[in-house]
Design an enzyme around this catalytic site. Structure first.
Site, mmCIF file in Angstrom:
data_model
loop_
_atom_site.group_PDB
_atom_site.id
_atom_site.type_symbol
_atom_site.label_atom_id
_atom_site.label_comp_id
_atom_site.label_asym_id
_atom_site.label_seq_id
_atom_site.Cartn_x
_atom_site.Cartn_y
_atom_site.Cartn_z
ATOM 1 N N LYS A 90 0.831 -1.201 0.000
ATOM 2 C CA LYS A 90 0.000 0.000 0.000
ATOM 3 C C LYS A 90 0.874 1.264 0.000
ATOM 4 O O LYS A 90 2.096 1.193 0.229
ATOM 5 C CB LYS A 90 -0.900 -0.018 1.238
ATOM 6 C CG LYS A 90 -1.900 -1.175 1.262
ATOM 7 C CD LYS A 90 -2.815 -1.023 2.475
ATOM 8 C CE LYS A 90 -3.792 -2.176 2.581
ATOM 9 N NZ LYS A 90 -4.746 -1.969 3.695
ATOM 10 N N TYR B 168 -12.819 -2.997 -2.663
ATOM 11 C CA TYR B 168 -13.278 -2.735 -1.289
ATOM 12 C C TYR B 168 -14.804 -2.582 -1.237
ATOM 13 O O TYR B 168 -15.315 -1.828 -0.395
ATOM 14 C CB TYR B 168 -12.571 -1.507 -0.723
ATOM 15 C CG TYR B 168 -11.106 -1.760 -0.372
ATOM 16 C CD1 TYR B 168 -10.741 -2.809 0.489
ATOM 17 C CD2 TYR B 168 -10.082 -0.978 -0.884
ATOM 18 C CE1 TYR B 168 -9.407 -3.055 0.813
ATOM 19 C CE2 TYR B 168 -8.743 -1.219 -0.556
ATOM 20 C CZ TYR B 168 -8.425 -2.254 0.290
ATOM 21 O OH TYR B 168 -7.102 -2.505 0.620
ATOM 22 N N PHE C 29 -15.019 5.178 7.275
ATOM 23 C CA PHE C 29 -13.620 5.418 6.911
ATOM 24 C C PHE C 29 -13.361 5.207 5.414
ATOM 25 O O PHE C 29 -12.243 5.405 4.950
ATOM 26 C CB PHE C 29 -12.687 4.516 7.726
ATOM 27 C CG PHE C 29 -12.932 3.034 7.559
ATOM 28 C CD1 PHE C 29 -12.409 2.338 6.483
ATOM 29 C CD2 PHE C 29 -13.701 2.346 8.483
ATOM 30 C CE1 PHE C 29 -12.638 0.986 6.321
ATOM 31 C CE2 PHE C 29 -13.938 0.975 8.339
ATOM 32 C CZ PHE C 29 -13.408 0.300 7.250
ATOM 33 N N ARG D 145 -1.644 -14.708 4.709
ATOM 34 C CA ARG D 145 -2.409 -13.971 5.735
ATOM 35 C C ARG D 145 -1.728 -14.068 7.101
ATOM 36 O O ARG D 145 -1.714 -13.116 7.873
ATOM 37 C CB ARG D 145 -3.846 -14.510 5.837
ATOM 38 C CG ARG D 145 -4.763 -14.070 4.731
ATOM 39 C CD ARG D 145 -5.127 -12.600 4.745
ATOM 40 N NE ARG D 145 -6.082 -12.238 5.786
ATOM 41 C CZ ARG D 145 -6.776 -11.114 5.796
ATOM 42 N NH1 ARG D 145 -6.619 -10.198 4.822
ATOM 43 N NH2 ARG D 145 -7.616 -10.835 6.765
ATOM 44 N N THR E 292 -5.730 -6.903 10.736
ATOM 45 C CA THR E 292 -5.936 -5.583 10.124
ATOM 46 C C THR E 292 -5.398 -4.436 10.986
ATOM 47 O O THR E 292 -4.707 -3.555 10.486
ATOM 48 C CB THR E 292 -7.450 -5.360 9.875
ATOM 49 O OG1 THR E 292 -7.986 -6.519 9.235
ATOM 50 C CG2 THR E 292 -7.690 -4.138 9.017
ATOM 51 N N ARG F 98 2.552 -6.669 9.417
ATOM 52 C CA ARG F 98 1.860 -5.537 10.040
ATOM 53 C C ARG F 98 2.338 -5.346 11.482
ATOM 54 O O ARG F 98 2.531 -4.221 11.941
ATOM 55 C CB ARG F 98 0.349 -5.767 9.998
ATOM 56 C CG ARG F 98 -0.238 -5.575 8.596
ATOM 57 C CD ARG F 98 -1.676 -6.040 8.528
ATOM 58 N NE ARG F 98 -2.350 -5.648 7.288
ATOM 59 C CZ ARG F 98 -3.550 -6.109 6.917
ATOM 60 N NH1 ARG F 98 -4.198 -6.977 7.678
ATOM 61 N NH2 ARG F 98 -4.098 -5.712 5.791
ATOM 62 N N ASN G 36 -1.518 -0.018 7.138
ATOM 63 C CA ASN G 36 -1.053 -1.324 7.624
ATOM 64 C C ASN G 36 -0.210 -2.055 6.568
ATOM 65 O O ASN G 36 -0.143 -3.279 6.538
ATOM 66 C CB ASN G 36 -2.223 -2.170 8.138
ATOM 67 C CG ASN G 36 -3.318 -2.337 7.101
ATOM 68 O OD1 ASN G 36 -3.122 -2.027 5.927
ATOM 69 N ND2 ASN G 36 -4.461 -2.836 7.515
ATOM 70 N N HIS H 218 -2.061 -5.310 1.674
ATOM 71 C CA HIS H 218 -3.313 -6.061 1.559
ATOM 72 C C HIS H 218 -2.944 -7.484 1.172
ATOM 73 O O HIS H 218 -2.007 -7.698 0.398
ATOM 74 C CB HIS H 218 -4.196 -5.467 0.446
ATOM 75 C CG HIS H 218 -5.279 -6.426 0.024
ATOM 76 N ND1 HIS H 218 -6.463 -6.560 0.714
ATOM 77 C CD2 HIS H 218 -5.320 -7.353 -0.979
ATOM 78 C CE1 HIS H 218 -7.191 -7.503 0.148
ATOM 79 N NE2 HIS H 218 -6.528 -8.012 -0.887
ATOM 80 N N GLU I 162 -9.361 -11.648 -6.935
ATOM 81 C CA GLU I 162 -8.466 -10.496 -6.796
ATOM 82 C C GLU I 162 -7.267 -10.583 -7.739
ATOM 83 O O GLU I 162 -6.845 -9.584 -8.312
ATOM 84 C CB GLU I 162 -8.005 -10.374 -5.335
ATOM 85 C CG GLU I 162 -9.150 -9.976 -4.414
ATOM 86 C CD GLU I 162 -8.751 -9.837 -2.955
ATOM 87 O OE1 GLU I 162 -7.569 -10.069 -2.618
ATOM 88 O OE2 GLU I 162 -9.625 -9.502 -2.143
HETATM 89 P P1 ADP Z 1 -7.843 -6.609 5.664
HETATM 90 O O1 ADP Z 1 -7.044 -5.611 4.871
HETATM 91 O O2 ADP Z 1 -7.092 -7.078 6.896
HETATM 92 O O3 ADP Z 1 -8.377 -7.754 4.832
HETATM 93 P P2 ADP Z 1 -10.502 -5.322 5.634
HETATM 94 O O4 ADP Z 1 -10.812 -5.967 4.316
HETATM 95 O O5 ADP Z 1 -11.527 -5.410 6.705
HETATM 96 O O6 ADP Z 1 -9.118 -5.855 6.262
HETATM 97 O O7 ADP Z 1 -10.231 -3.774 5.411
HETATM 98 C C1 ADP Z 1 -9.553 -3.326 4.266
HETATM 99 C C2 ADP Z 1 -8.675 -2.152 4.646
HETATM 100 O O8 ADP Z 1 -9.488 -1.062 5.075
HETATM 101 C C3 ADP Z 1 -7.758 -2.420 5.846
HETATM 102 O O9 ADP Z 1 -6.576 -3.117 5.500
HETATM 103 C C4 ADP Z 1 -7.480 -1.018 6.341
HETATM 104 O O10 ADP Z 1 -6.480 -0.383 5.537
HETATM 105 C C5 ADP Z 1 -8.824 -0.332 6.089
HETATM 106 N N1 ADP Z 1 -9.641 -0.373 7.309
HETATM 107 C C6 ADP Z 1 -10.349 -1.414 7.792
HETATM 108 N N2 ADP Z 1 -10.982 -1.098 8.940
HETATM 109 C C7 ADP Z 1 -10.648 0.198 9.190
HETATM 110 C C8 ADP Z 1 -10.985 1.142 10.211
HETATM 111 N N3 ADP Z 1 -11.801 0.810 11.225
HETATM 112 N N4 ADP Z 1 -10.454 2.380 10.133
HETATM 113 C C9 ADP Z 1 -9.632 2.735 9.114
HETATM 114 N N5 ADP Z 1 -9.279 1.896 8.106
HETATM 115 C C10 ADP Z 1 -9.785 0.650 8.146
#
Ligand code: ADP
Length: 153
Positions: free
Chosen positions: A9, A49, A57, A85, A91, A102, A112, A115, A126
């Site tokens: 990212k 997303y 957010f 993973r 996350t 992370r 973080n 992805h 994806e």
């Molecule tokens: P992951 O990336 O671990 O699969 P998600 O698909 O739930 O998690 O979320 C996608 C991305 O959205 C996260 O990696 C993070 O960058 C962002 N994100 C998720 N939850 C939050 C939050 N509560 N506040 C800010 N950013 C968030």
């Protein structure tokens, strides 16, 4: 063998963590089968997303993901989706396990570093979303004899 998508990212690019992230996945024994830098247009973010578009957010996260190009990687291996993973961690980075990407390299929820696809169905979708035919490579990884036993491959 499974294939899975990793995105480095904007925070990972800005903080100079491309080599560190790539090194960790390489040293695990995963096989890199595709890699490119790209700017994420609105359409691909909305698709990627889609499960988060209603979250408060989302708009900030979209701007963040468009602030700097990202690096897309496709990694291959036995049960590679789960393996990646685990290496990536949860996350909310400041609570992620030490030893994970992370957990070791970031503190944010939004920032973080990477992805990674979260299950095999999503991984397939994806990888197809981010890589066109011809951008993924089949080749022999000579070290496989020291990564898997014959009955695991
Ligand atoms: P992951 O990336 O671990 O699969 P998600 O698909 O739930 O998690 O979320 C996608 C991305 O959205 C996260 O990696 C993070 O960058 C962002 N994100 C998720 N939850 C939050 C939050 N509560 N506040 C800010 N950013 C968030």
């Amino acid at each position: 063998m499974e294939r899975t998508l990793v995105l480095i990212k904007p925070d990972g690019i800005q903080r100079g963590l491309v080599g560190e992230v790539t090194k960790r996945l390489e040293r695990k024994g995963l096989k890199l089968v595709g890699m490119k830098m790209m700017h994420l247009e609105d359409a691909i973010i909305l698709e990627h997303y889609a499960h988060l578009v209603d979250k408060p957010f989302f708009e900030g996260m979209k701007q963040f993901m468009q602030s700097t190009p990202v690096i897309a990687q496709c990694w291959e291996g036995v049960e590679a989706v789960d393996a990646v993973r685990i290496i990536v961690g949860i996350t909310k980075a400041r609570e992620a396990d030490a030893g994970s990407i992370r957990g070791d390299l970031s503190m944010g929820f939004q920032c973080n570093v990477v992805h990674a696809s979260d299950n095999t169905d999503n991984a397939k979708r994806e990888v197809e979303r981010f890589f066109k035919e011809g951008e993924l490579y089949d080749y022999d990884k000579t070290e496989y004899m020291h990564v898997y036993s014959d009955d695991e491959k």
